[in-house]
Design a protein around this motif. Structure first.
Motif, PDB file in Angstrom:
ATOM      1  N   PRO A 171       0.795  -1.236   0.000  1.00  0.00           N
ATOM      2  CA  PRO A 171       0.000   0.000   0.000  1.00  0.00           C
ATOM      3  C   PRO A 171       0.833   1.296   0.000  1.00  0.00           C
ATOM      4  O   PRO A 171       0.370   2.326  -0.477  1.00  0.00           O
ATOM      5  CB  PRO A 171      -0.830  -0.102   1.279  1.00  0.00           C
ATOM      6  CG  PRO A 171      -0.068  -1.032   2.175  1.00  0.00           C
ATOM      7  CD  PRO A 171       0.718  -1.952   1.284  1.00  0.00           C
ATOM      8  N   ASP A 172       2.066   1.209   0.515  1.00  0.00           N
ATOM      9  CA  ASP A 172       2.881   2.412   0.664  1.00  0.00           C
ATOM     10  C   ASP A 172       3.655   2.740  -0.619  1.00  0.00           C
ATOM     11  O   ASP A 172       4.385   1.904  -1.151  1.00  0.00           O
ATOM     12  CB  ASP A 172       3.862   2.219   1.824  1.00  0.00           C
ATOM     13  CG  ASP A 172       4.724   3.452   2.041  1.00  0.00           C
ATOM     14  OD1 ASP A 172       4.176   4.478   2.481  1.00  0.00           O
ATOM     15  OD2 ASP A 172       5.934   3.386   1.744  1.00  0.00           O
ATOM     16  N   ASN A 219      -3.551   3.602  -7.321  1.00  0.00           N
ATOM     17  CA  ASN A 219      -3.622   2.704  -6.175  1.00  0.00           C
ATOM     18  C   ASN A 219      -3.822   1.286  -6.717  1.00  0.00           C
ATOM     19  O   ASN A 219      -4.848   1.005  -7.337  1.00  0.00           O
ATOM     20  CB  ASN A 219      -4.790   3.108  -5.270  1.00  0.00           C
ATOM     21  CG  ASN A 219      -4.930   2.206  -4.058  1.00  0.00           C
ATOM     22  OD1 ASN A 219      -4.189   1.229  -3.895  1.00  0.00           O
ATOM     23  ND2 ASN A 219      -5.896   2.515  -3.222  1.00  0.00           N
ATOM     24  N   ASP A 230      -4.609  -1.298  -5.278  1.00  0.00           N
ATOM     25  CA  ASP A 230      -5.629  -2.058  -4.562  1.00  0.00           C
ATOM     26  C   ASP A 230      -6.915  -2.026  -5.397  1.00  0.00           C
ATOM     27  O   ASP A 230      -7.894  -1.374  -5.055  1.00  0.00           O
ATOM     28  CB  ASP A 230      -5.857  -1.472  -3.163  1.00  0.00           C
ATOM     29  CG  ASP A 230      -6.831  -2.313  -2.354  1.00  0.00           C
ATOM     30  OD1 ASP A 230      -7.024  -3.492  -2.704  1.00  0.00           O
ATOM     31  OD2 ASP A 230      -7.408  -1.791  -1.380  1.00  0.00           O
TER      32      ASP A 230
END
Length: 184
Positions: free
Chosen positions: A11-12, A81, A83
């Motif tokens: 995520p980072d 992103n 995700d």
């Protein structure tokens, strides 16, 4: 393939950038190996396979590495992103495809267990088909749910690049198949 999975679940942004740098290094090592193969083929290099076959396989494997890195790079370059179900599913497929390619290539060394090769080739073919399906579904979902046109363009390009990896796996599988037809 596994490195791409690591990248898309990170995520980072900064941590992801470090992983992408590792993917780039891996891609460079792969380029050097491919170049070495081509150089060796230019000399009196005797393998059990035709030069053309070795060249085609090395090129196909190099393409897989190139597009994996390109996919990873675009995620941070576009500040997307990862995700996202389409990206996640594609990354899973790519990792699976790379495992199958690895199995088939290793087995080419002695060709004692043809079943391992043929099973891997069937799996890769299925992976490529699934890649097409995931691409189509991801695009459909993207247009249905993403209001930002810029995001649509960015994600569409990432999906396309990832889908190309599955195509390149199939290209490598086709080369392997032509080798086993000739030499098995």
């Amino acid at each position: 393939g596994d490195k791409l999975k690591e990248i898309v679940i990170e995520p980072d942004f900064e941590q992801r950038a470090r992983l992408i740098k590792q993917a780039e290094d891996m891609e460079h090592v792969n380029d050097e190996l491919t170049h070495q193969i081509f150089t060796e083929l230019g000399k009196n290099f005797i393998t059990p396979f035709d030069r053309e076959d070795v060249h085609a396989l090395a090129t196909a494997l190099d393409d897989i590495a190139d597009y994996i890195y390109a996919s990873a790079k675009k995620i941070n370059f576009y500040h997307v992103n990862p995700d996202d179900i389409g990206i996640q599913k594609m990354a899973d497929l790519i990792a699976h495809g790379c495992i199958q390619i690895n199995k088939a290539v290793k087995e080419l060394r002695n060709m004692k267990n043809m079943r391992v090769i043929t099973d891997a080739l069937v799996a890769i073919n299925s992976i490529e088909n699934q890649g097409d399906d995931i691409f189509d579904m991801s695009i459909e979902r993207l247009f249905a749910t993403e209001p930002d046109a810029k995001e649509v363009i960015k994600k569409r390009e990432i999906y396309q690049t990832m889908e190309l990896v599955t195509d390149k796996c199939e290209d490598a599988a086709n080369v392997i198949e032509s080798i086993i037809v000739k030499y098995a």
